[in-house]
Design a protein around this motif. Structure first.
Motif, short mmCIF file in Angstrom:
data_model
loop_
_atom_site.label_atom_id
_atom_site.label_comp_id
_atom_site.label_asym_id
_atom_site.label_seq_id
_atom_site.Cartn_x
_atom_site.Cartn_y
_atom_site.Cartn_z
N UNK A 39 56.93 39.64 71.08
CA UNK A 39 56.83 39.92 69.85
C UNK A 39 55.26 39.92 69.24
N UNK A 40 54.47 38.69 69.74
CA UNK A 40 53.19 38.64 69.59
C UNK A 40 52.25 39.67 70.14
N UNK A 44 49.77 42.37 68.23
CA UNK A 44 48.68 42.75 68.67
C UNK A 44 48.30 44.25 69.00
N UNK A 45 49.19 44.82 69.72
CA UNK A 45 49.27 46.32 70.07
C UNK A 45 48.77 47.00 68.72
N UNK A 46 50.12 46.69 67.63
CA UNK A 46 50.18 47.35 66.50
C UNK A 46 48.67 47.21 65.66
N UNK A 49 46.27 49.48 67.35
CA UNK A 49 46.58 50.91 66.99
C UNK A 49 46.12 51.37 65.72
N UNK A 50 46.43 50.42 64.75
CA UNK A 50 45.93 50.70 63.18
C UNK A 50 44.37 50.50 63.26
N UNK A 51 43.75 49.75 64.02
CA UNK A 51 42.13 49.84 63.96
C UNK A 51 41.70 51.09 64.71
N UNK A 52 42.34 51.70 65.71
CA UNK A 52 41.88 52.78 66.30
C UNK A 52 42.06 53.91 65.37
#
Length: 63
Positions: A39-40, A44-46, A49-52
């Motif tokens: 889940x961590x 972190x991937x989400x 992705x949002x930052x990208x």
């Protein structure tokens, strides 16, 4: 002749110590990476992705 052999031994031991030290660093990093729960990792991937997406949106030309 004896002095030259000693220098090669010292250099060999120094190289061996360097290899061992880098192995320790790699093992610690691997342990730290594996300590994350699934889940961590997803969180972190989400975030990445949002930052990208934000970065891509800010660089795209506004029409």
């Amino acid at each position: 002749m004896r002095q030259r052999v000693r220098w090669w031994k010292v250099l060999g031991l120094a190289g061996l110590a360097g290899v061992a030290a880098s192995g320790v660093v790699i093992a610690r990093a691997e342990r730290r990476r594996r300590a994350y729960t699934p889940e961590e990792i997803r969180e972190r991937l989400r975030e990445r992705h949002a930052q990208a997406n934000e970065a891509a949106d800010s660089q795209s030309p506004q029409t």
